[in-house]
Design a protein around this motif. Structure first.
Motif, PDB file in Angstrom:
ATOM      1  N   UNK A 156      -2.397   0.571   3.631  1.00 31.73           N
ATOM      2  CA  UNK A 156      -2.775   1.958   3.366  1.00 31.73           C
ATOM      3  C   UNK A 156      -2.524   2.340   1.913  1.00 31.73           C
ATOM      4  N   UNK A 157      -1.424   1.870   1.327  1.00 39.13           N
ATOM      5  CA  UNK A 157      -1.147   2.140  -0.086  1.00 39.13           C
ATOM      6  C   UNK A 157      -2.214   1.522  -0.978  1.00 39.13           C
ATOM      7  N   UNK A 158      -2.592   0.300  -0.686  1.00 43.76           N
ATOM      8  CA  UNK A 158      -3.638  -0.344  -1.479  1.00 43.76           C
ATOM      9  C   UNK A 158      -4.965   0.393  -1.363  1.00 43.76           C
ATOM     10  N   UNK A 159      -5.271   0.849  -0.148  1.00 40.15           N
ATOM     11  CA  UNK A 159      -6.528   1.587   0.049  1.00 40.15           C
ATOM     12  C   UNK A 159      -6.513   2.887  -0.731  1.00 40.15           C
ATOM     13  N   UNK A 160      -5.403   3.615  -0.693  1.00 44.78           N
ATOM     14  CA  UNK A 160      -5.316   4.880  -1.429  1.00 44.78           C
ATOM     15  C   UNK A 160      -5.370   4.652  -2.933  1.00 44.78           C
ATOM     16  N   UNK A 161      -4.702   3.600  -3.392  1.00 46.20           N
ATOM     17  CA  UNK A 161      -4.744   3.294  -4.824  1.00 46.20           C
ATOM     18  C   UNK A 161      -6.163   2.996  -5.280  1.00 46.20           C
ATOM     19  N   UNK A 162      -6.869   2.222  -4.499  1.00 45.41           N
ATOM     20  CA  UNK A 162      -8.256   1.907  -4.847  1.00 45.41           C
ATOM     21  C   UNK A 162      -9.130   3.156  -4.799  1.00 45.41           C
TER      22      UNK A 162
END
Length: 251
Positions: free
Chosen positions: A136-142
């Motif tokens: 989820x963190x990676x998705x939000x960062x992207x």
């Protein structure tokens, strides 16, 4: 009537069996020779009788060379068969590995979707939660990165449009100013033309002479004030011939 089909089976009579063997052997050797000559083939024929006697035939090449060639082909065939069997076994093993891996992936996918969680322990659920948080963190960062890039691109486009709008507005103002100046110039020319069109021909000639005299500084009526004072009727007559705007210049 023709002969019927002979049934192939072992001949029980030894004499008849020996006679048939001799005839068929001779025919077989003859056929082997014919095929080697007619078709240019390498032929090797080996026959053992009931008593163990050897009968052989080979074409122009030696029997040993033909047998060696046969051994090489036979060995290559056995190797190919063994390789195929081994390859089939390896493919079977690879298929089993892929199948097991696919099952693991499908199970993980169900876990990520929140399904089939009953058989998971507390530790497994905690690991699953950590994996979901990291994803989820990676998705939000992207997502934030894409949003920033989109905003920056829109700002660049807005700046370019503003500059283009300013240039167009400047061109419009310049065009309007030129149109206004052109209109004023045409109106002035039209007023002068209309004032000169209503004067008679002698008056126009007189006005032209008066204007020339005014700008050359040799107008006699202005330099001799006493003569003008002595002839008021002539002064009024001259003024009546001139338009009002020219009289103001003369005064």
């Amino acid at each position: 009537m023709g002969r019927g089909r002979v049934q192939l089976k072992r001949i029980e009579n030894k004499i008849n069996r020996q006679v048939t063997f001799s005839k068929r052997r001779s025919g077989l050797l003859k056929k082997a020779h014919e095929i080697s000559v007619l078709c240019d083939a390498e032929v090797a024929l080996i026959v053992f009788s009931t008593k163990g006697k050897l009968f052989e035939y080979s074409s122009d090449s030696s029997m040993e060379r033909i047998l060696e060639r046969y051994e090489r082909y036979s060995y290559a065939g056995r190797q190919l068969t063994a390789n195929e069997i081994e390859q089939n076994g390896s493919w079977t093993l690879e298929q089993a590995k892929l199948k097991a891996r696919m099952e693991v992936l499908q199970r993980n996918e169900r876990h990520y979707m929140g399904e089939d969680l009953e058989n998971l322990s507390l530790r497994e659920i905690q690991n699953l939660e950590q994996q979901l948080d990291s994803a989820l963190k990676q998705i939000r960062s992207r997502k934030n990165q894409l949003m920033f890039e989109s905003i920056s691109e829109l700002q660049k486009k807005d700046k370019a449009l503003q500059e283009q709008n300013n240039m167009l507005a400047k061109k419009v103002r310049e065009k309007e100013k030129a149109v206004v100046q052109q209109t004023q110039w045409e109106q002035q020319n039209n007023c002068q033309d209309s004032s000169s069109m209503f004067l008679p021909q002698p008056m126009q000639s007189l006005n032209i002479r008066l204007v020339n005299t005014l700008f050359s500084g040799t107008y006699e009526a202005r330099s001799s004030g006493r003569e003008d004072e002595g002839n008021p009727a002539q002064h009024r007559a001259a003024n009546a011939l001139l338009p009002p705007w020219m009289i103001r210049h003369l005064e």
